[in-house]
Design a protein around this motif. Sequence first.
Motif, PDB file in Angstrom:
ATOM      1  N   VAL A   1      77.600  43.727  19.838  1.00 54.82           N
ATOM      2  CA  VAL A   1      77.226  44.464  18.626  1.00 54.82           C
ATOM      3  C   VAL A   1      77.199  45.947  18.963  1.00 54.82           C
ATOM      4  O   VAL A   1      76.492  46.382  19.877  1.00 54.82           O
ATOM      5  N   THR A   2      77.981  46.734  18.203  1.00 51.74           N
ATOM      6  CA  THR A   2      78.111  48.168  18.455  1.00 51.74           C
ATOM      7  C   THR A   2      77.651  48.961  17.236  1.00 51.74           C
ATOM      8  O   THR A   2      78.030  48.649  16.098  1.00 51.74           O
TER       9      THR A   2
ATOM     10  N   GLN B   1      71.731  57.344  13.599  1.00 56.24           N
ATOM     11  CA  GLN B   1      70.811  56.378  13.001  1.00 56.24           C
ATOM     12  C   GLN B   1      70.717  55.087  13.822  1.00 56.24           C
ATOM     13  O   GLN B   1      71.730  54.518  14.233  1.00 56.24           O
ATOM     14  N   THR B   2      69.480  54.649  14.056  1.00 62.87           N
ATOM     15  CA  THR B   2      69.228  53.351  14.690  1.00 62.87           C
ATOM     16  C   THR B   2      69.221  52.270  13.616  1.00 62.87           C
ATOM     17  O   THR B   2      68.649  52.450  12.544  1.00 62.87           O
ATOM     18  N   HIS B   3      69.851  51.143  13.900  1.00 60.98           N
ATOM     19  CA  HIS B   3      69.915  50.034  12.952  1.00 60.98           C
ATOM     20  C   HIS B   3      69.270  48.783  13.560  1.00 60.98           C
ATOM     21  O   HIS B   3      69.421  48.519  14.757  1.00 60.98           O
ATOM     22  N   GLU B   4      68.580  48.055  12.704  1.00 56.84           N
ATOM     23  CA  GLU B   4      68.047  46.749  13.102  1.00 56.84           C
ATOM     24  C   GLU B   4      69.049  45.676  12.655  1.00 56.84           C
ATOM     25  O   GLU B   4      69.328  45.546  11.469  1.00 56.84           O
ATOM     26  N   VAL B   5      69.562  44.921  13.620  1.00 59.88           N
ATOM     27  CA  VAL B   5      70.612  43.937  13.349  1.00 59.88           C
ATOM     28  C   VAL B   5      70.088  42.537  13.644  1.00 59.88           C
ATOM     29  O   VAL B   5      69.516  42.288  14.716  1.00 59.88           O
TER      30      VAL B   5
ATOM     31  N   ILE C   1      69.326  48.580  17.542  1.00 60.48           N
ATOM     32  CA  ILE C   1      70.428  49.162  18.300  1.00 60.48           C
ATOM     33  C   ILE C   1      70.481  50.659  18.016  1.00 60.48           C
ATOM     34  O   ILE C   1      70.674  51.090  16.875  1.00 60.48           O
ATOM     35  N   ALA C   2      70.296  51.432  19.059  1.00 63.02           N
ATOM     36  CA  ALA C   2      70.274  52.890  18.915  1.00 63.02           C
ATOM     37  C   ALA C   2      71.666  53.421  18.587  1.00 63.02           C
ATOM     38  O   ALA C   2      72.683  52.753  18.809  1.00 63.02           O
TER      39      ALA C   2
ATOM     40  N   TYR D   1      72.704  40.574   9.265  1.00 60.20           N
ATOM     41  CA  TYR D   1      71.729  41.328   8.474  1.00 60.20           C
ATOM     42  C   TYR D   1      71.578  42.703   9.119  1.00 60.20           C
ATOM     43  O   TYR D   1      71.377  42.804  10.335  1.00 60.20           O
ATOM     44  N   ILE D   2      71.650  43.743   8.308  1.00 58.04           N
ATOM     45  CA  ILE D   2      71.465  45.102   8.805  1.00 58.04           C
ATOM     46  C   ILE D   2      70.290  45.722   8.063  1.00 58.04           C
ATOM     47  O   ILE D   2      70.297  45.817   6.839  1.00 58.04           O
TER      48      ILE D   2
END
Length: 613
Positions: free
Chosen positions: A65-66, A72-76, A101-102, A126-127
């Motif tokens: 996962v990239t 922006q940091t995303h929660e995956v 994921i930073a 899910y993001i």
Amino acid sequence: MHRAILRGRSAFRMSSLVWIMVLAFFVAVSGESLARTFGDIRVVAQDNPQNTGTTHGYLQYEFLVTNSSSSQTHEVTLELPGNSYRFGGDALESITRTRKIAAGDSVIMQLLQPPVPGSGDGLAVYINGARQKEMVSFSFRSDHGQNFYMHSGSGIVLRVSRDVNQGELDSLIEKVWGSSSHGYRSTPTVKTNKTFKPVSEWPRNWLAYSAYDSIVVEADELDRAGSAVKQAVADYVRAGGSLTVLGQSKPDPAWGFAESSREELLQDGARVSYVGFGSIAMLTDDNAFTSSDNQTLIRTLKDEVWDKSKPKLIADSVQQANNSFAVIEDMSIPVRGLFGLILLFAVVMGPANLFILSRKKRRIYMLWTVPLISIAASLAVVFYATFAEGWRGFARHGAVTYLDQSAQRASTVGIAAYYSPMTPSGGLHFDFETAVLPVGLNRQHSSAGSMRTIDWTNDQHLKSGWIFARVPAHFQLRRVGPSRLRMNFERKDDKLHAGNGLGKDIHKLWYADDAGDIFVAADIVAGQEEVMMRDPNMSVASADSDAFRKVHERRWNNATTSVITSPASYLEPNSYMAIIRKPVFVEPALTNLKENNHMEVIIGSVKGGRNGS
């Protein structure tokens, strides 16, 4: 003539070009189907287990996962399968894991599938809590564990490394059992799962190997692997797996095993060493599978090594499981108390109500006293049936642990059973190092079952469908992990002193010294010392070389009892056996317990002994 040849060549070139273009198209489509981009997030499938009839343990799926965002940091969250279908019986609904994921980072996310069949397809993403409309096309191994619970076609599955000649191995298997290694027969066959990744890129978690009955690898491949891979393979063996190594006569300490003298000769050029609850078959000939003369060897490997890695279910149903390892003695409805409430209700609502209202000359009040008493009685019945056993749950654990103090590794096999008057809202929690095998799984497609979910974000969280109110839930456990706990033995004034460094009070302790004499002590408080007395009727002369392997082979509901009734069969020079009635290596997966009937038998090697691992 030449023109015809040229035309033929030209047609051949055109035909080849068409096939190349078609092949390139399908490769591109296939590659794109295993990867998808969702704004800043791109998900790529890294590892997809082959469908080879695995029946126990865990299958591991890997995804890269990239996050391409610059700020922006995303929660995956990944969910497998993305679409789940119900087809009867107990089934796995979803496996999930969440990571933050930073910006600019790439992480590998693993999803591990326990031995519970399911039905579905695709990988949902899910993001930041929002499910994406599109899914990653991905094959979910829906039949994993199916045959294990149905007692059919549960053959042996081998993980074969890249350098091992799989074709020769399959050919030899076919000559011995008369069918393809990929076929299904009523008699267990041997199936091979070829891995094309080099051993150095293999998983670093032993659970990823737990679905296989043996790992077949060349010695030089294992030599080239990193320490983390070697540790994972070694832990898989300690937990009851088997390792088959070609081209070497003894395990290399660099593989994560101390040199062990607990070994047996299988036949010329092949020996087996016992490590923890597992075994290592060493074949000196790295071409051992290339000759049809080795049919005897492969039969021996199957019977003495590969066929002993699969855990045995203690029961086929919930009732059988509780009969063999009871977490609660009486599962019946409290009939006497309920009958008393109903009888009291009948008396109060009828004769007593009529008598009192008649004396007060208010019989008309029965129009509201009867409904009121009925409601009160109904509530009393509900409250009594609900709270007769209280709010808190019951647990029972029975486990045997081999603790190698020199390697600082602990290997455990055992049973965990839970019972709760109310369905626990938080589910059950196990750690990342524990393999969980549910007992009493309903695999009848014609009957209703429960859909089960598991989340790997913070631990191994069995979220829903694994335990219900007033229904015992049993699990067979295997666990391997690091441990600095230890026992200390020292002679002072011609007396043997035992220092308890296991963190919990010891109920009873046996210790075998250098000479093989066995000493006994009882009730040693954690952190304290106790003088041990020699037992003249015991010695380690009768210790079995494969004693721990036999513990793994048998049904684990009686493991603790069978071990403590014959300590001499498991003790060896510089080793001990301790009975502890508090959690050490098996922590309760259910919190807020009313009662925890716990027994752990810890068998420790102080200086490596014959079971050094």
